[in-house]
Design an enzyme around this catalytic site. Structure first.
Site, PDB file in Angstrom:
ATOM      1  N   ASP A  11       0.854  -1.175   0.000  1.00 47.30           N
ATOM      2  CA  ASP A  11       0.000   0.000   0.000  1.00 47.30           C
ATOM      3  C   ASP A  11       0.900   1.239   0.000  1.00 47.30           C
ATOM      4  OD1 ASP A  11      -3.003   0.851   0.605  1.00 47.30           O
ATOM      5  OD2 ASP A  11      -1.673   2.207   1.693  1.00 47.30           O
ATOM      6  N   GLU A  33      -4.987   2.714  -3.782  1.00 49.17           N
ATOM      7  CA  GLU A  33      -3.525   2.672  -3.876  1.00 49.17           C
ATOM      8  C   GLU A  33      -2.957   1.358  -3.355  1.00 49.17           C
ATOM      9  OE1 GLU A  33      -4.567   4.701   0.071  1.00 49.17           O
ATOM     10  OE2 GLU A  33      -5.331   4.576  -1.975  1.00 49.17           O
TER      11      GLU A  33
END
Length: 629
Positions: A508, A551
């Site tokens: 992430d 993301e």
């Protein structure tokens, strides 16, 4: 002497009279028998013609059901692909993160662009937050109203965050439509639902060809939901979904009555019109609406049968009066010739490639056979190059081959009549796909088979395009979450069987929200694109990189144990931290990583949960680091 001669003549005449008398009764009896046979044949012929009439009706019904269900299935697949792409749109995510009516995601403009670049038209887009509030619609300025209590399918998807994306048919405020719903997620949190609403009218227009007209109606139990119907046309409380229905068909259905039409799957009106209805089901298997298809009956077949019956009767009478045997032979030959010409016309008028084979050579073929194999004028020329049609089949997984598991392809198709069989043939550099069906001929022609090849090239190409769209992330170009979930299930099954080590890596982007807030979403998108390319460059060809959401990315490391997986993870960690991203010059970017390996008792949820927990620990420990679970 004279008397003896006269006596001999009298005796000859008497004997001749006796012979004539005997054969007169025999001929009369034979004539009666022939007449009874003819009458019995006429009776049997009438029975067969009635049976054929019902067979024609049944074939018509099956054809309508096949066409309607194929159109509905195709529309559901197309709409679901659009919904999956729209769910990844940053504007949609921003719309769901703000209070109602403060931001517009531009759904009207997006819908216009989709309609301009695809065959679909009348596409509606809607974004609903997790409270069931409509945040924006592409077809109206109305927003802020709650759909709770109106849309049970929507409530079910919101209340079940792990439910897969779905396409169903449902009735809402405006009409009965196709609704493809995909959850918008931020990590594991549900922000809301993206819905692509597509109309029935384009499908109706595609079906309205030749002498066919159709009506789509929402079931009468849904009338209370239609608060703002697109049109005010109802038939016995059944809402007419068509945007421009044929007035004469609406009047006819109103005259007959919906209950009468729905009492049987096909309704014959005055032997001139066949009205077939096909049920349309919602996501829960309940009847949501009805598709009525009206088509004028082609009476040519019945007229031909009557003409043939009259001719048979007249010729039979002539046969009895004149020369029974000779006339019978002539009639038989005439009948064979007429049947051969009739079947030749039927075969040549078919839109499919049809041919007869004895498993070694092609014995006969229709006009469309030579339309496709246009370089050959006849079967003799065809056989100079190919021994059989199967010699033109291209290899490929799931495609017909000359031999399949040691069994000749025709026998393989006959052994599996319920399966779909597809053959691929190359022509002028283009791949053509055919759905193949085979039927044995009559016992008199034992060992011969009719092969039907239906061109499904456009359908296969459309399915291939939709499959690519449905498994690829629109922004980064890597695989999407839907494709990852499919591969994860397959690899878990393979792992349990062979126990080959495999690992799962989740990563992430750290502080990605700050990048978006300070530089804009366009910069954030560019960062994600550059990051995906960077990570892909550091992976092996056997590794699978997918964008899991926002993301967050996930990597499946196949045939990899924990030691090798750690080396790969650390290498990626260093690559990202040391890379200078062009989209954010002068700024650094880091990622947090969570790594785990498959275990024998793992499920999809358990292995994902472990990787996610490791990622959570990496973030809690200060980010920009790797944790293992």
């Amino acid at each position: 002497m004279k008397r003896e001669i006269l006596n001999g003549l009298n005796l000859h005449g008497t004997v001749m009279k006796q012979v004539l008398q005997r054969y007169r009764w025999l001929m009369a009896l034979f004539s009666v028998i022939i007449l009874l046979v003819i009458l019995s044949k006429i009776w049997l012929y009438q029975q067969e013609s009635e049976s054929l009439r019902y067979a024609v009706y049944d074939a018509h019904k099956q054809d309508i059901h096949t066409q309607v269900n194929a159109l509905i299935s195709e529309q559901k697949s197309s709409a679901l692909a659009l919904a999956l792409m729209l769910a990844e749109n940053p504007n949609v995510q921003q719309l769901l993160s703000l209070p109602c009516c403060e931001f517009s995601a531009g759904l009207a403009t997006t819908a216009q662009r989709i309609q301009a670049k695809t065959p679909s038209n009348d596409i509606w887009l809607q974004v609903i937050n997790r409270d069931g509030i409509s945040m924006e619609r592409s077809w109206t300025v109305r927003r802020g109203d709650s759909l709770i209590g109106i849309r049970t399918d929507l409530e079910y998807l919101i209340n079940n965050p792990h439910e897969a994306p779905t396409t169903t048919v449902s009735t809402g405020l405006f009409s009965m439509t196709f609704k493809s719903m995909v959850q918008v997620l931020e990590g594991s949190k549900v922000l809301g639902v993206v819905e692509v609403v597509s109309q029935f009218q384009p499908l109706i227009d595609r079906l309205n060809i030749e002498n066919t007209r159709s009506l789509v109606l929402a079931d009468k139990r849904h009338r209370p939901k239609l608060i703002l119907p697109s049109n005010d046309q109802f038939i016995d409380d059944y809402y007419v979904v068509n945007s421009h229905a044929a007035d004469e068909l609406v009047e006819l259905v109103t005259l007959i009555g919906m209950e009468n039409l729905l009492s049987d799957e096909i309704f014959i009106y005055k032997d001139q019109l066949a009205i077939t209805w096909v049920p349309i089901f919602d996501a829960f298997g309940e009847v949501e609406g009805h598709w009525l298809v009206a088509k004028t009956l082609d009476s040519t077949n019945f007229n031909d049968m009557n003409a043939l019956l009259n001719r048979y009767l007249i010729v039979s009478i002539v046969v009895v009066v004149m020369l029974v045997l000779l006339a019978f032979i002539f009639l038989s030959r005439q009948q064979i010739t007429l049947q051969r010409n009739y079947f030749r016309d039927v075969i040549d008028s078919a839109s499919d490639i049809l041919y007869v084979t004895d498993m070694t050579r092609t014995l006969d073929a229709n006009k469309h056979f030579f339309d496709f194999f246009s370089e050959f004028d006849d079967l003799q020329a065809f056989h100079q190059r190919y021994q059989s049609v199967c010699d033109t089949f291209e290899p490929g997984e799931g495609l017909l081959q000359p031999e399949i598991n040691g069994i000749f392809w025709i026998q393989h198709v006959l052994n599996h009549p319920a399966d779909s069989h597809v053959a691929k043939i190359m022509k002028a550099g283009r791949a053509y796909y055919f759905a193949v069906k085979i039927q044995p001929l009559t016992e008199a022609l034992f060992g011969q088979f009719t092969v039907a090849m239906h061109d499904i090239t456009e359908l296969v190409e459309t399915q291939q395009q939709l499959a690519h769209l449905s498994q690829t992330d629109e922004l980064t170009g890597v695989s999407n979450r839907l494709f990852f979930n499919k591969v994860l299930s397959q690899e878990l099954t393979r792992f349990r069987r062979y126990q080959t080590p495999m690992c799962l890596l989740m990563l992430d982007v750290d502080y990605f929200k700050i990048i978006n807030d300070e530089n804009g979403h366009d910069v954030g998108d560019a960062v994600l694109q550059e990051l995906a390319k960077l990570i892909q460059s550091g992976l092996r060809s056997s590794d699978l990189l997918c964008r899991y959401g926002g993301e967050e990315f996930v990597i499946m490391l196949l045939e990899t144990d924990m030691d090798i997986a750690k080396d790969i993870t650390e290498r990626l960690h260093v690559m990202v931290a040391s890379h200078e991203f062009q989209a954010i010059p002068g700024l650094s970017l880091t990622c947090s990583f969570g790594l785990t390996c498959f275990q024998l008792n793992d499920t999809e949820n358990s292995v994902l949960k472990r990787a996610d927990q490791a990622l959570y620990e990496a973030k809690n420990a200060g980010r920009n680091q790797v944790k293992y679970a």
